[in-house]
Design an enzyme around this catalytic site. Structure first.
Site, mmCIF file in Angstrom:
data_model
loop_
_atom_site.group_PDB
_atom_site.id
_atom_site.type_symbol
_atom_site.label_atom_id
_atom_site.label_comp_id
_atom_site.label_asym_id
_atom_site.label_seq_id
_atom_site.Cartn_x
_atom_site.Cartn_y
_atom_site.Cartn_z
ATOM 1 N N GLY A 122 -12.176 3.582 -4.913
ATOM 2 C CA GLY A 122 -12.264 2.373 -3.724
ATOM 3 C C GLY A 122 -12.921 2.900 -2.865
ATOM 4 O O GLY A 122 -12.666 2.343 -1.791
ATOM 5 N N LEU B 143 -7.578 5.969 -3.800
ATOM 6 C CA LEU B 143 -7.236 4.053 -3.074
ATOM 7 C C LEU B 143 -7.785 2.531 -3.903
ATOM 8 O O LEU B 143 -7.525 1.928 -3.589
ATOM 9 C CB LEU B 143 -8.515 4.357 -2.419
ATOM 10 C CG LEU B 143 -8.535 5.044 -1.102
ATOM 11 C CD1 LEU B 143 -9.275 5.216 -0.001
ATOM 12 C CD2 LEU B 143 -6.428 5.110 -0.747
ATOM 13 N N ALA B 144 -8.577 3.434 -5.417
ATOM 14 C CA ALA B 144 -8.608 2.552 -6.310
ATOM 15 C C ALA B 144 -8.108 1.514 -6.805
ATOM 16 O O ALA B 144 -6.843 2.077 -7.235
ATOM 17 C CB ALA B 144 -9.911 2.496 -7.251
ATOM 18 N N TYR C 252 2.225 -6.481 -7.579
ATOM 19 C CA TYR C 252 1.488 -5.663 -7.030
ATOM 20 C C TYR C 252 2.646 -4.917 -6.802
ATOM 21 O O TYR C 252 2.080 -3.186 -6.802
ATOM 22 C CB TYR C 252 1.302 -6.298 -6.275
ATOM 23 C CG TYR C 252 0.321 -5.486 -5.300
ATOM 24 C CD1 TYR C 252 -0.633 -4.089 -5.211
ATOM 25 C CD2 TYR C 252 0.719 -4.989 -4.385
ATOM 26 C CE1 TYR C 252 -1.330 -3.770 -4.362
ATOM 27 C CE2 TYR C 252 0.491 -4.110 -2.770
ATOM 28 C CZ TYR C 252 -0.833 -4.004 -3.552
ATOM 29 O OH TYR C 252 -1.664 -3.082 -1.541
ATOM 30 N N GLY D 284 -11.259 2.570 1.766
ATOM 31 C CA GLY D 284 -12.661 3.724 1.328
ATOM 32 C C GLY D 284 -13.536 3.833 2.656
ATOM 33 O O GLY D 284 -14.297 5.682 2.141
ATOM 34 N N SER E 264 2.460 1.692 -1.003
ATOM 35 C CA SER E 264 2.181 0.621 0.137
ATOM 36 C C SER E 264 3.402 -0.101 -0.027
ATOM 37 O O SER E 264 3.764 0.874 -0.718
ATOM 38 C CB SER E 264 1.898 -1.053 -1.480
ATOM 39 O OG SER E 264 1.623 -2.553 -0.427
ATOM 40 N N ARG F 249 5.864 -8.366 9.885
ATOM 41 C CA ARG F 249 4.362 -7.235 9.448
ATOM 42 C C ARG F 249 4.033 -6.288 10.157
ATOM 43 O O ARG F 249 4.338 -6.510 11.610
ATOM 44 C CB ARG F 249 3.526 -7.207 8.160
ATOM 45 C CG ARG F 249 3.906 -8.760 7.803
ATOM 46 C CD ARG F 249 4.323 -7.991 6.097
ATOM 47 N NE ARG F 249 4.367 -9.678 5.419
ATOM 48 C CZ ARG F 249 5.380 -10.222 5.066
ATOM 49 N NH1 ARG F 249 6.629 -10.049 5.621
ATOM 50 N NH2 ARG F 249 6.156 -11.279 4.057
#
Length: 379
Positions: A8, A83-84, A190, A14, A129, A258
């Protein structure tokens, strides 16, 4: 370790990581599939991120779901920064197989190769994440303990009741920083895939003598992030809306928060994981340790761009979204010596300056909302 593979590596994090590694004398290989959702129809023309790295790294156009592409990319590599991934909490709720195949399947394929073939890899760094936590960590004054609320109920949010609840608690829960030891209970496909990625890397790498490190990035932002992808990044989504003169629809009541972390800090933290032996075997939150609410984000962007658009606090919501989460970064500070250099005010200023230098992108936000409505995820 001087030969690094960044999967990524043409993406937002990336490409920035690859360029910083090059400046420090590393040899960098990038494996990236140049997804149209991120890089556009013709990456040579439409993707500044890809163009920033394509002639400076050993670039391999390929997929983490292909064994042949992995074998080519791993040749001579000493450290893998994985990272992909398919990203986007909302989209993951209806493109389930795609997210599982790429995020979990691609990671499993890497580990299968490392387990069963000859290679030179000594360390694997994987991007988890903040989504793996689901809701953040709270303190209950009623129970005198930390608690982890479950996913909010549709019936409550339909009535405009957006705050989290916990059994036996009458007083409002107090939000506190989420530590790496906090309960992992993702509320999206996810989030589940990122959880499993991290678990696989730590389990398998530890068993075959490779050092595992994982990072739980918070909401990463900064110059270079995609302004055309309507599925990730409220800073990009809001910016594109404002630049097109379109109003902003604030979900819930605008008080959801966030932790926004600037791209340069994310890159620095990741490189510390590559270079420091002390990082081996650890999981790190990467954020600022500060919670920013969504309404503040919208109003700050409007002020920075100097474009007045209507802001509607609509009470709409997406199933699977969390209410609050910000990182406790004590472990990164203590073990890595990481300290974020960018606060939100400075980072958002730099981001908006960059956006002002870009062509105004087509606003695809409404299309993404219609898609979620069709899937029953948008209320």
């Amino acid at each position: 370790m001087k030969r690094i593979l960044v999967t990524g590596g043409a993406g937002f994090i990336g490409s920035n990581l690859s360029l910083k590694l090059l400046s420090k004398g590393y040899e960098v290989t990038v494996l990236d599939n140049l997804s149209k959702q991120i890089h556009g129809e013709c990456p040579d023309v439409t993707s500044p991120l890809y163009n920033s790295v394509k002639n400076r790294v050993n670039f391999i156009l390929g997929s983490v779901t292909s064994r042949e592409d992995w074998l080519q990319a791993l040749d001579g590599v000493e450290c893998v920064v994985h990272l992909a991934a398919e990203t986007g909490t909302g989209q993951s709720m209806y493109e389930i197989q795609k997210y599982v195949d790429v995020n979990i399947g691609g990671t499993a394929l890497l580990l299968d190769i490392l387990t069963n073939t000859k290679h030179s890899v000594k360390k694997v760094i994987v991007a988890e994440s903040r989504a793996i936590y689901g809701e953040g960590r709270y303190y209950s004054d009623d129970l005198n303990e930390y608690v982890y609320p479950a996913e909010r109920l549709d019936e409550d949010m339909r009535k405009g009741d957006f705050e989290v609840k916990y059994p036996g608690c009458r007083k409002p829960l107090r939000l506190v920083g989420t530590t790496e030891e906090s309960l992992v209970h993702p509320t999206s496909v996810y989030g589940i895939t990122k959880q499993v990625q991290g678990q696989l890397v730590h389990l398998v790498c530890s068993s075959i003598g490779i050092a595992p490190v994982s990072y739980r990035y918070q909401n990463v932002y900064g110059p270079g992030q995609s302004l055309s992808n309507p599925y990730t990044g409220i800073l990009s989504i809001f910016s594109t809306r404002i630049k097109n003169g379109n109003g902003i629809n604030i979900f819930e009541d605008g008080k959801e928060t966030r932790d926004f972390v600037y791209i340069a800090d994310v890159v620095d933290a990741t490189i510390l994981g590559i270079e420091k032996e002390e990082a081996n075997g650890h999981v790190f939150n990467v954020g600022t340790g500060v919670a920013i609410d969504v309404l503040t984000v919208a109003n700050t962007l409007i002020e920075k761009y100097g474009i007045k658009v209507p802001v509607a606090i609509s009470g709409n919501y997406r199933l699977g979204d969390i209410r609050h989460n910000y990182a406790d970064i004590t472990a990164a500070r203590t073990i890595l010596g990481f300290e974020p250099k960018w606060n939100f005010s400075d980072g958002i200023g730099k981001f908006c300056k960059w956006v002002n230098e870009q062509e105004v992108q087509e606003d695809k936000y409404e299309d993404s909302i219609e898609e979620m409505k069709r899937k029953g995820l948008y209320k």
